[in-house]
Design a protein around this motif. Sequence first.
Motif: not given
Lengths: 135, 905
Positions: B722-743
């Motif tokens: 988690x990092x804080x910026x501009x009044x927000x706490x931003x947490x990196x939850x996960x990579x989103x690889x659902x449609x990572x590779x199309x043609x």
Amino acid sequence: MKKRYVIGGAIVAVFLVIGGLSFLNSSVEYATLSKAEQSGKKVQVTGKWVQDMSTHYDTENNTFMFYMRDENDRIAKVVLDGPKPNNFDIATSVVTKGRYEDGVFHASEVLTKCPSKYEGESASDHPDGIKKSSL
Amino acid sequence: MYNALGFLGNAAIIVGFVAAVLGMVSYFRSIQQPRVIGFARTGFHIAVTTVFIASAILLILIVKHQFQFHYVWAYSSRELPLGLLMSTFYAGQEGSFLVWTLMVAVVGIVLLVYTQKHDNEREVMGVYSGMLAFLLLLLIVKNPFTLIEGGVVPADGRGLNPLLQNFWMQIHPPILFLGFAAMTPPFALAIAALMRRRYQAWVTSALPWVVGGSVVLGLGIALGGFWAYETLGWGGWWGWDPVENASLIPWLVSIALIHTMVTQKRTRGLILTNFLLAILAFVFVLYSTFLTRSGVLGDASVHSFVDPGRFSFTLLVLFMFAFTDVGLALLFGRFTRWGKRLFEKYEGWKLIGLSYLIVIGPSIPVFAQVSGDLVPVFTEMIEGANPVMLLVYYPMLWIAHLLNLASYLWLPALLLKLGMIVYIFTGRMHSEKDFDSFAMLSRETWLGLGSAVVGVLTFIVLIGTSLPIIPQFVVDAFNVVLGWINGITGTSYSLGNTVEPAFYDAMGLPLAILMMFMTGFTILLMWSSNRTESLYRKLTLPAILTVVATLVTVFAGSVYDPGMILLATASWFALLSNAVIGYRIVRGNPKFSGAYIAHIGVAMMLLGVIGSGFYSTSNSMELKQGEPVEWKGYRFTYTGFETFWNGERYYFNVKLDDAETGEHIETVKTVMFVSNYGGQEQIMRNPGIARFLTTDVYVEPQALYEADPKGGKRFVFTKGQTFSYGGYNVTFLDFDMNNAQSSDVFRLGGVFRVEKYGEEAEELVSQRITGPEGVQLEPAVTAAGDLQIELLSMTPNREDLALSQLEVRLKNPNVKVDPNDLRETLVVQASLEPFIGFVWAGIIIMIIGFFVARSRRSKEAHRLGTYEIAPEVKKAALKGGQVQQPVPSQSEQEAAGQDEEVQRG
């Protein structure tokens, strides 16, 4: 009984009463987070800063937010009136004074306890394994 | 070679301890067997010499960077300049005990010469050697010459805490410890006087020591305050921190003692009071050390101390009991009916031994209770100890077992002890009865009353500071009683575990007002009796001046708080009354000016406290580089930074201009830097101060925001971070690889949780698409539209994909990036501290006054010469009556007469 003792005694008595009440009013209890939540009074809570949760310094209000874990392993968000205290990052534990309101501990003061500020840290904690030899 | 030096240092401490114990024993023996005095002196000389040797060795090891020694490694490093390097001598507990011991040794040399002149060497130095032995024993346990286990020699030390890297921290501890050391001679002189039944002359000979100790201790405390103001960024100089309070307590006692001693010199009254205060001043030094060094206040103080170990804790408790009981024993033996009956036949060694046994008896179970179960401590020490130390540890183990048994009796023992104390002070206070005979309008009465007020203040500080160490069950019991009272009165009082500084402020204010009025009034009074008309006459001028000065203060300074107006009136009265009377006295004899100067200093200090303590204002501001911000008639502009300390530290310069005329006043250098101390990167901040005659502008840096050409700020996340910026706490939850590779396109996605305090959390997906047309960003934006998350790159971790890192830019899309944003922003807390200069000036003036007074008192003590017990005095004392004193020498009478003469004129 001389007059001066009567006068002196009266002054002392008045002072004792005022002092005693002031003493009670300004005394702060050591508490856990749960106890702080119940009482709603200003209390002192000792705990550890939860390093893997976020911290944030709000420049507008000049407040510093962090999470703290008390001795019962309860975690609460702490909002301190002021910037991040000196020596905060190396503190082994933090002592916060304030009130628990609306799920947030509003601290007016945070003291940092550092292992090495005035005293060498206990040998086993040191990462390099440096220990004092025994006598 | 240096290891051998360390061994020598170790040996020196042990030899010194043995020599000090032998010195103490033979000094007391020499009271009846004068032959052994040579042996006693040798013992004392050896003890002092070993302390010097040990100190010199530690200093050499530090300066030569011998990091194989744990202490040197723990507190110093190669990068420190020489001055700071030398100050690491007392950065840790072991070293500060050594400094204390060193100061006691230095003072001891002077005291030895002094007592030989005054012919009370045997008793005084006996007690004093005991103190030296105590400190050396503490050093054996906490010794700075311990090597790092396994012969490790680190390349560099851990370094000194940046907070202590400050000029004031180089001189504050040694001066404070010199002050602590200087409270020992008055105690030793008091004990000697009690042993010899010399209840009068000792006051004259102890007074210069008390004044001297008081000035050094006061200076030490003041330097600590200056450090807090200059470096810690408290915004003030006194925070009623338990550690400050702990050193304030003996100082306040010494102030009361000076006044009651002066009273006794004139009237021969207040005998018991003076003994009691001299003993207390010293015992409170031990108590102060106990509070600050035993770890008991760990939760209550910013001076956070970690537990030094059970053994040192026990030693500190033990010596507090031991020295208090020496005092109590002799007071019991000299001033109570039962005590006299028991002890009057004994002198010297037997007196000490016997009286001690009786008084210390009840202390043992109490001590055992306080120190807790020591058996495991010694069992642990026995494991792995060498055979020589076993000889010491085994007896200690047995003693620990006995103490555990004794501890069952702690409650009756405590009651017995309290009973004895009550008995001493009520049973037969014959010596204090003369206070009744003082005339109401006389200097002695008012000096006594004034000391009592100082005593009340001491008690306030003592009880407030001690609250955290009062056991929970006592607090609980008290709260049960309070509960009943609350039930009747409908109130809701309860006792906690620590007090807020507001308590001292609330109680200190009326006491300070009272004290200042009394200071101004008492100085107008003459000894023994005063006519009312002459008093009115003397009162006129100071009173008129006070009214004028107070009116000016109130209207020019807009001081409308009634408490502050009263304090201002009282302080001005004390200042002006002392100035007027002092001027008359000083014209006659400048040597008598000490008290007046010191009083003026105190009054000035309190006037400064009104300004800086109650009328200071502060404001948090963001200073964009080059863009001025106005506040309270000043214009603050952040102009940029410069480096110092080999480029590792930064001055962030804030230009201060007059808001109206635009005239440049001063550039304030605030300090921020990243310290690696303790193996953690952290930001250290020191305030910058612009000093003016009537006010200080105090600027504390809080944070610096660096500029980024694209706006926003870049962060590198790993999963869950988690990092804080501009009044927000931003947490990196996960990579989103659902449609990572199309043609032919690669989509990199990140899922983020975004929360703002008081608002509902959102989960957002940000994407980065790499295709034939190049890179395309699909940033995530919050519902409120004030935070945007851009994915810049990914650093994959082949072994564990979960550990891959994501580089992200967080920015507020509503904020247009204009060239101004390329400037960095300094966030500061600025405050105005009106008249804080009065505080420092007052303290300096007070200290000068003390020095003048000390030189006068030391001359008087010198004139006193030797005072061997005259047989008739001894007989009178045995009868329990008032002890007749030798008539003061002619010069002393003259000096005293003059004091009054000038006042009449």
